[in-house]
Design a protein around this motif. Structure first.
Motif, PDB file in Angstrom:
ATOM      1  N   SER A  56      33.377  44.486  47.708  1.00 50.20           N
ATOM      2  CA  SER A  56      34.768  44.579  48.161  1.00 50.20           C
ATOM      3  C   SER A  56      35.246  46.026  48.125  1.00 50.20           C
ATOM      4  N   THR A  57      34.761  46.790  47.158  1.00 48.47           N
ATOM      5  CA  THR A  57      35.084  48.217  47.129  1.00 48.47           C
ATOM      6  C   THR A  57      34.477  48.937  48.320  1.00 48.47           C
ATOM      7  N   MET A  58      33.231  48.583  48.668  1.00 51.56           N
ATOM      8  CA  MET A  58      32.587  49.251  49.809  1.00 51.56           C
ATOM      9  C   MET A  58      33.405  49.078  51.084  1.00 51.56           C
ATOM     10  N   ILE A  59      33.866  47.861  51.346  1.00 51.06           N
ATOM     11  CA  ILE A  59      34.497  47.580  52.637  1.00 51.06           C
ATOM     12  C   ILE A  59      35.965  48.024  52.677  1.00 51.06           C
ATOM     13  N   THR A  60      36.617  48.029  51.500  1.00 52.18           N
ATOM     14  CA  THR A  60      38.041  48.383  51.478  1.00 52.18           C
ATOM     15  C   THR A  60      38.285  49.849  51.133  1.00 52.18           C
ATOM     16  N   GLY A  61      37.306  50.484  50.488  1.00 57.65           N
ATOM     17  CA  GLY A  61      37.545  51.837  49.998  1.00 57.65           C
ATOM     18  C   GLY A  61      38.527  51.875  48.847  1.00 57.65           C
ATOM     19  N   GLN A  62      38.646  50.759  48.148  1.00 58.17           N
ATOM     20  CA  GLN A  62      39.615  50.664  47.049  1.00 58.17           C
ATOM     21  C   GLN A  62      38.918  50.347  45.728  1.00 58.17           C
ATOM     22  N   HIS A  63      39.577  50.781  44.650  1.00 58.57           N
ATOM     23  CA  HIS A  63      39.112  50.378  43.323  1.00 58.57           C
ATOM     24  C   HIS A  63      39.372  48.881  43.121  1.00 58.57           C
ATOM     25  N   VAL A  64      38.667  48.329  42.145  1.00 60.47           N
ATOM     26  CA  VAL A  64      38.801  46.895  41.865  1.00 60.47           C
ATOM     27  C   VAL A  64      40.244  46.557  41.511  1.00 60.47           C
ATOM     28  N   ALA A  65      40.899  47.433  40.761  1.00 63.61           N
ATOM     29  CA  ALA A  65      42.285  47.177  40.351  1.00 63.61           C
ATOM     30  C   ALA A  65      43.187  46.942  41.555  1.00 63.61           C
ATOM     31  N   THR A  66      42.817  47.519  42.674  1.00 62.00           N
ATOM     32  CA  THR A  66      43.662  47.420  43.870  1.00 62.00           C
ATOM     33  C   THR A  66      43.240  46.270  44.777  1.00 62.00           C
ATOM     34  N   HIS A  67      41.929  46.154  45.068  1.00 64.40           N
ATOM     35  CA  HIS A  67      41.548  45.060  46.000  1.00 64.40           C
ATOM     36  C   HIS A  67      41.591  43.706  45.306  1.00 64.40           C
ATOM     37  N   GLY A  68      41.520  43.681  43.989  1.00 65.61           N
ATOM     38  CA  GLY A  68      41.798  42.455  43.252  1.00 65.61           C
ATOM     39  C   GLY A  68      40.635  41.500  43.074  1.00 65.61           C
ATOM     40  N   VAL A  69      39.461  41.860  43.567  1.00 65.09           N
ATOM     41  CA  VAL A  69      38.284  40.999  43.339  1.00 65.09           C
ATOM     42  C   VAL A  69      37.702  41.427  41.997  1.00 65.09           C
ATOM     43  N   TRP A  70      38.277  40.905  40.937  1.00 65.63           N
ATOM     44  CA  TRP A  70      38.013  41.439  39.596  1.00 65.63           C
ATOM     45  C   TRP A  70      36.760  40.858  38.957  1.00 65.63           C
ATOM     46  N   VAL A 433      33.930  59.591  38.051  1.00 67.87           N
ATOM     47  CA  VAL A 433      33.815  58.318  38.756  1.00 67.87           C
ATOM     48  C   VAL A 433      34.145  57.213  37.751  1.00 67.87           C
ATOM     49  N   LEU A 434      34.860  56.207  38.224  1.00 66.84           N
ATOM     50  CA  LEU A 434      35.408  55.170  37.347  1.00 66.84           C
ATOM     51  C   LEU A 434      34.808  53.804  37.668  1.00 66.84           C
ATOM     52  N   THR A 435      34.650  53.005  36.636  1.00 71.24           N
ATOM     53  CA  THR A 435      34.110  51.648  36.799  1.00 71.24           C
ATOM     54  C   THR A 435      34.902  50.690  35.916  1.00 71.24           C
ATOM     55  N   GLU A 436      35.197  49.520  36.469  1.00 70.60           N
ATOM     56  CA  GLU A 436      35.986  48.527  35.729  1.00 70.60           C
ATOM     57  C   GLU A 436      35.167  47.263  35.503  1.00 70.60           C
ATOM     58  N   TRP A 437      35.478  46.567  34.410  1.00 74.12           N
ATOM     59  CA  TRP A 437      34.898  45.235  34.185  1.00 74.12           C
ATOM     60  C   TRP A 437      35.969  44.316  33.611  1.00 74.12           C
TER      61      TRP A 437
END
Lengths: 522, 130
Positions: A56-70, A433-437
């Motif tokens: 979802s990050t690849m296709i939206t260019g957004q961080h997980v916090a934003t695209h919401g697919v957590w 570079v940031l990563t969320e879980w």
């Protein structure tokens, strides 16, 4: 005519799996050639280490916090931003061929487009906007889907059913009868998810994905601009490449990977120095995420099983490289080579024996986070080959594709286009570079946020089932490239830790609330 | 056993909501199903993928506005209880709550996901926005 874009992804591939990145087993000459003539990123991280959030990050260019697919199982909304839609609006022909996984795979109610489009006979699926405009699903004119076996209702499954029905039962099911990730062992060592697959190489999904990509490219006019996302399901488990190819790498000949700690006493001491979920997974007392087989205990993993899983993975990576070679030959035969940008990467890594683990989960170390990422710009772009050591993320891909197409950076993306050199990276502020879980598997909750900067990886655990929010990990990659010494509580590193955590807080987008619901395990 | 819950506030009197979503034979009108058939204490529901689930109706309490059912005779499902509650929110409107507990655990997530979109559709129907 503009620059065409071939976006190649694999699933669950490590940085060190490629010859160009120091790999010494799998022969990957086609990908290595892209690296030597293009830009090879040596510190590329995903923004989440499982499939759906990362893709979802690849296709939206957004961080997980934003695209919401957590986490896996949270569907990306149909109307989420899509770089494919942006390119299509600019006149590009667009296709996604292979593994998508923006929507859950386990879908008995038939809710999700990805699981339905193969049954419609249509080239894509359409949505109708409030103004009556029909737009293709996520901006792709052409969809042809595959996953790790022909079990789901995808195009590859239909193709196998129609053409080679005898192959339906040849793969190892990725899920068991409890719908958990299969812990079944096989091969020579009874390693989990290893399986000797009697399928013909030409019927395996790696070759199918390449065949379908070539077919779609053949359908285009010579002067079309195009964006082709060719997405291989391998080397993700099950590790079941065609049996005919096992001669390529004999697991008995393999050295153990550097990340594997053979001595169990030493291994467990290293794990005890990390936050509690590490040891909890290792001894089977806390399997916190669905992606780890619930019925497999990592402490039982043997050295020979590590060798066999690695051998199977190397074989799968060789097959991918050869399939890419066929597609590049097809592009050459159309006379497009000088006008095509090729980007190669994967969605996340694989433990593959590191610290005594297989699979993936809330473990922000290089096995899962350091990814192969190569950008071979079109010859006509006149961009010099380089190796970029600066930290970059998959979050930059969408802006990169827009840049290649000559478009302005879309408003929805949260990161700029990838740098083309270290000088460019420095000039444009590629420092971190940031990563969320986040995962909630019924009563097991794990949350963490990670920053990589200045050669350190720093992970702060949030409050969860085993954590009170004060725990974390800090690794100095220069002195500890295998991340065995957790410096989180080291007095000499408190200033570095504090600076990294402050930087993390300053740069991570605020999580969009309310969180979307998790509608499936994967 | 895995357990999940989905809630939906509906701007509609609980009695009206119950007349609609409390009717076991009208499930396919709001839940993502293609067919629903009730015979006595039995219900069969069919999804768009062609799967049919056989269910026993455990409880249909019009006073309490509670409906409970369990999936039976299914080789995959070894334990299940689904509950739908229609509750007065204190302001004359509805709080609809759908909960499911089942084994395999992870199937609860899938049922929960379907219930979530189902309740949203029920809300839209009852509030007249579709």
């Amino acid at each position: 005519m503009g620059r065409r874009i071939l976006f190649i992804t694999t699933d669950q591939q490590r940085f060190d799996s490629l010859g160009c990145n120091g790999g010494t087993v799998a022969r990957t000459p086609n990908i290595d050639a892209l690296a030597s003539s293009g830009i090879n990123y040596t510190r590329a991280h995903p923004q989440n280490v499982v499939c759906m959030p990362s893709r979802s990050t690849m296709i939206t260019g957004q961080h997980v916090a934003t695209h919401g697919v957590w986490m896996n199982g949270v569907p990306l909304p149909d109307d989420a931003p899509s770089i494919a839609a942006t390119l299509r609006s600019a006149g590009y022909k667009t296709a996604l061929i292979g593994k998508a996984h923006f929507e859950p795979v386990v879908d008995p109610f038939g809710r999700f487009v990805e699981n339905k489009v193969a049954t419609t006979g249509e080239e894509t699926a359409f949505h109708v906007l409030p103004d009556g405009t029909r737009v293709p699903h996520r901006g792709f004119d052409h969809l042809e889907f595959a996953t790790h076996s022909p079990a789901a209702s995808l195009h590859y499954s239909a193709w196998i059913r129609e053409n080679h029905p005898e192959a339906l039962g040849m793969f190892l099911p990725n899920l068991d009868m409890d719908l958990e990730v299969n812990s079944k062992g096989g091969g020579d060592t009874n390693a989990p998810q290893v399986h000797h697959n009697p399928i013909n190489k030409e019927w395996y999904h790696t070759d199918w994905v390449a065949d379908r990509a070539i077919s779609w490219l053949d359908s285009l006019s010579a002067d079309d601009d195009w964006f082709c996302w060719m997405s291989f399901p391998d080397p993700h488990h099950p590790w079941d490449p065609p049996q005919s190819e096992l001669h390529r790498v004999d697991w008995r000949d393999l050295d153990l990977p550097a990340g594997y700690i053979a001595d169990s006493t030493r291994r467990e001491a290293v794990l005890r120095d990390k936050p509690a979920h590490w040891m909890g997974w290792y001894d089977g007392s806390f399997v916190s995420n669905y992606e780890a087989p619930a019925k497999w205990i990592p402490a039982t993993l043997t050295a020979d099983q590590v060798r066999e899983v690695n051998a199977m993975t190397h074989i799968e990576n060789e097959l991918i490289d050869e399939a890419i070679g066929r597609v590049l030959t097809a592009i050459r035969s159309r006379g497009w080579t000088d006008d095509v940008d090729i980007v190669f990467t994967t969605d996340h890594g694989e433990m593959q024996g590191d610290f005594g683990f297989l699979f993936k989960g809330p473990y922000h170390v290089d096995g899962l986070m350091r990814l192969p990422l190569i950008w071979k710009p079109a010859v006509t772009a006149n961009i010099a080959p380089s190796v970029v050591d600066a930290p970059v993320g998959l979050v930059s891909l969408a802006a990169t594709f827009a840049h290649i197409a000559g478009l302005s950076t879309p408003e929805y993306v949260e990161a700029p286009a990838l740098p083309v050199s270290n000088i460019d990276a420095q000039a444009r502020g590629f420092e971190r570079v940031l990563t969320e879980w986040d995962s909630v598997l019924f009563d097991k909750v794990v949350r963490s946020r990670t920053i990589h900067r200045d050669g350190f990886t720093c992970t702060a655990m949030g409050q969860g089932t085993l954590h009170d929010g004060t725990e974390g990990e800090l690794y100095d990659h220069r002195n500890d490239p295998l991340q065995r010494m957790n410096l989180w509580n080291d007095p000499a590193h408190q200033a570095v830790k504090s600076d990294l955590l402050s930087d993390l807080r300053d740069h991570l987008p605020r999580t969009v609330l309310p969180l979307r619901t998790c509608d499936a395990p994967v | 056993m895995g357990t999940v819950r989905r809630e939906q506030h509906i701007e509609c009197p609980p009695s009206t909501t119950w007349d609609f979503i409390g009717d076991p034979a009208r499930l396919h009108e709001w839940f993502p199903l293609t067919d629903c058939r009730v015979e006595g204490k039995k219900r069969w529901v069919t999804t768009s993928t062609g799967l049919t689930f056989e269910e026993d109706i455990v409880l249909l309490d019009h006073e309490l506005r509670r409906f409970q059912y369990t999936i039976v005779n299914n080789p995959l499902v070894t334990g299940h209880l689904g509950t739908l509650d229609v509750i007065d929110d204190g302001h004359g409107h509805t709080l609809a709550v759908y909960s499911t507990t089942m084994k395999p655990d992870v199937l609860a997530l899938v049922i929960g996901g379907a219930a979530g979109v189902g309740l949203k559709k029920a809300k839209a129907i009852l509030e007249g926005t579709v």
